[in-house]
Design a protein around this motif. Structure first.
Motif, PDB file in Angstrom:
ATOM      1  N   LYS A   1       0.659  -1.230  -0.132  1.00 22.37           N
ATOM      2  CA  LYS A   1      -0.160  -0.053  -0.095  1.00 22.37           C
ATOM      3  C   LYS A   1       0.862   1.203   0.060  1.00 22.37           C
ATOM      4  N   ASN A   2       2.035   1.172   0.835  1.00 20.63           N
ATOM      5  CA  ASN A   2       2.891   2.170   0.528  1.00 20.63           C
ATOM      6  C   ASN A   2       3.663   2.513  -0.379  1.00 20.63           C
TER       7      ASN A   2
ATOM      8  N   ILE B   1       2.738   9.908  -2.210  1.00 19.78           N
ATOM      9  CA  ILE B   1       3.313  10.582  -1.330  1.00 19.78           C
ATOM     10  C   ILE B   1       4.575  10.018  -0.774  1.00 19.78           C
ATOM     11  N   PHE B   2       4.669   8.477  -0.586  1.00 21.10           N
ATOM     12  CA  PHE B   2       5.656   7.900  -0.258  1.00 21.10           C
ATOM     13  C   PHE B   2       6.804   7.965  -1.196  1.00 21.10           C
ATOM     14  N   TRP B   3       6.598   7.937  -2.363  1.00 19.30           N
ATOM     15  CA  TRP B   3       7.558   8.283  -3.353  1.00 19.30           C
ATOM     16  C   TRP B   3       8.276   9.646  -3.454  1.00 19.30           C
ATOM     17  N   VAL B   4       7.324  10.556  -2.923  1.00 22.42           N
ATOM     18  CA  VAL B   4       7.842  11.849  -2.804  1.00 22.42           C
ATOM     19  C   VAL B   4       8.689  11.845  -1.705  1.00 22.42           C
TER      20      VAL B   4
ATOM     21  N   LEU C   1       9.674   3.665   5.235  1.00 21.38           N
ATOM     22  CA  LEU C   1      10.556   4.916   5.368  1.00 21.38           C
ATOM     23  C   LEU C   1      12.060   4.803   5.444  1.00 21.38           C
ATOM     24  N   LEU C   2      12.372   3.671   6.256  1.00 19.35           N
ATOM     25  CA  LEU C   2      13.738   3.296   6.243  1.00 19.35           C
ATOM     26  C   LEU C   2      14.722   3.130   5.043  1.00 19.35           C
TER      27      LEU C   2
ATOM     28  N   GLU D   1      14.087   9.385  16.069  1.00 20.66           N
ATOM     29  CA  GLU D   1      13.307  10.581  15.443  1.00 20.66           C
ATOM     30  C   GLU D   1      12.151  10.034  14.513  1.00 20.66           C
ATOM     31  N   LEU D   2      12.519   9.158  13.660  1.00 21.24           N
ATOM     32  CA  LEU D   2      11.714   8.403  12.604  1.00 21.24           C
ATOM     33  C   LEU D   2      10.561   8.016  13.462  1.00 21.24           C
ATOM     34  N   LEU D   3      10.752   7.152  14.406  1.00 18.99           N
ATOM     35  CA  LEU D   3       9.787   6.374  15.092  1.00 18.99           C
ATOM     36  C   LEU D   3       8.614   7.608  15.924  1.00 18.99           C
TER      37      LEU D   3
END
Length: 383
Positions: A8-9, A14-17, A243-244, A283-285
């Protein structure tokens, strides 16, 4: 379910942005640092930068001069909970501060009131460094904490000294070794990537949460037999895992380029990898979990708005190097080397990242509670 959420991601624009912005930031900000080796300092230059040293001869007059200046202007700068604040003392506190300054300068109130900005404070000969630090702590207490005079900030704020050629050469030889080089570049890598990581995941998380609503899939998800903790946990794990990806790709590229830039050195990457994980992962989490919580609780718009304000304030208020505080979202070290500055705040660094890791867990726990209530039909507060 995890694979489905990842797919889904991958189908989200937006994910690829997010991926594009992260890699462009890496390419424009950090990759130029991998094009040439760190230069060995040469003798005869006018300046070799500055360094932080715990030297009473440097710290004491600079701190006292600053305190007198703030006393005369009528307010003090402080950063309680990392937020800038002008502090105005009450009359009783102002008299206590005057007594502190009298002992620090050896002057009476009337004498130091006549000071100008161009004049330098001359410390009394009997003032020891230990007593000086006690008086600085007293000044910090009167201000309410978080000032430049606290024990944590005193050295980094007022212990700036110019580097000599010998200092710069010693630092170069300490940094350009197989054991230290990976960590040196990792700090700068984390500095640049952390700026983008403090804002970009909110867009991916908000879009991820809004996708189900637009597809009218909430009823299907709420009706699954799996527990709310399992559903929310898997969705969170899938999003953060995706996102990682740009971080993993960019860091691997850094390792390859740096090994090629210093082929004669056997660079040890263990500490660099650990530092990068401890620096960037919390920070990401946190940013992702906070955005997912606000999206689930209220709306994607609010998540983007709140995180955007937080990010803008963090970028504007955080020092480029040596400004680590307990609660700042952004940690900066915008230079190769100057390891002593980072090491001086290493304890606060660990505290900061641990707190954000815990806050991320709290956000996910609250989101699970909200998710469970919605599955039971209690609705939410979206607008």
């Amino acid at each position: 379910m995890f694979i489905k959420e990842c797919k889904k991601n991958f189908h989200s624009i937006i994910f690829w942005v997010f991926v594009t912005v992260m890699l462009l930031g890496f390419r424009t900000q950090f990759v130029p640092e991998l094009s040439q080796r760190m230069a060995e300092p040469v003798p005869g230059l006018e300046s070799y930068g500055t360094m932080v040293v715990e030297s009473p001869e440097i710290i004491m007059p600079a701190a006292v001069q600053n305190l007198v200046g703030e006393y005369l202007q009528g307010y003090y700068a402080a950063w309680p909970m990392s937020f800038y604040k002008k502090v105005y003392l009450k009359e009783a506190e102002r008299l206590e501060m005057a007594a502190v300054i009298e002992e620090l300068t050896g002057l009476t109130g009337e004498e130091f009131h006549s000071f100008t900005e161009d004049e330098s404070c001359i410390l009394p000969p009997g003032l020891s460094y230990e007593r000086f630090r006690e008086l600085m702590q007293e000044a910090d207490r009167l201000i309410g904490g978080g000032s430049s005079y606290s024990d944590r900030n005193l050295i980094s704020q007022f212990g700036q000294a110019p580097k000599r050629y010998e200092d710069a050469l010693t630092e170069y030889r300490e940094n350009v070794t197989g054991a230290a080089l990976g960590e040196v570049y990792a700090r700068l890598y984390c500095d640049y990537m952390g700026i983008f990581l403090a804002i970009m995941p909110v867009f991916a998380a908000a879009a991820f949460g809004d996708l189900d609503r637009r597809a009218k899939a909430e009823a299907l998800i709420y009706g699954r037999k799996a527990s709310s903790a399992k559903i929310a946990g898997i969705r969170y794990a899938a999003l953060t895992g995706c996102l990682l990806l740009p971080l993993v790709v960019s860091f691997v590229y850094t390792v390859v380029r740096l090994n090629g830039l210093y082929p004669e050195m056997n660079i040890v990457w263990g500490k660099a990898v650990l530092l990068t994980v401890v620096w960037l992962l919390p920070e990401l989490l946190f940013v992702t979990s906070f955005a997912m919580l606000l999206t689930e609780l209220v709306s994607p718009l609010l998540a983007v708005f709140v995180q955007g304000i937080w990010w803008f304030w963090a970028v504007q208020s955080t020092e480029l190097s040596g400004g680590i505080t307990k609660w700042t979202l952004l940690i900066r070290h915008n230079e190769l080397g100057n390891s002593s500055v980072f090491r001086s705040g290493q304890g606060v660094f660990v505290w900061n990242r641990t707190c954000y890791f815990i806050l991320a867990a709290v956000c996910i726990a609250v989101e699970i509670m909200v998710y469970e209530k919605k599955r039971r039909g209690y609705g939410g507060w979206r607008f």
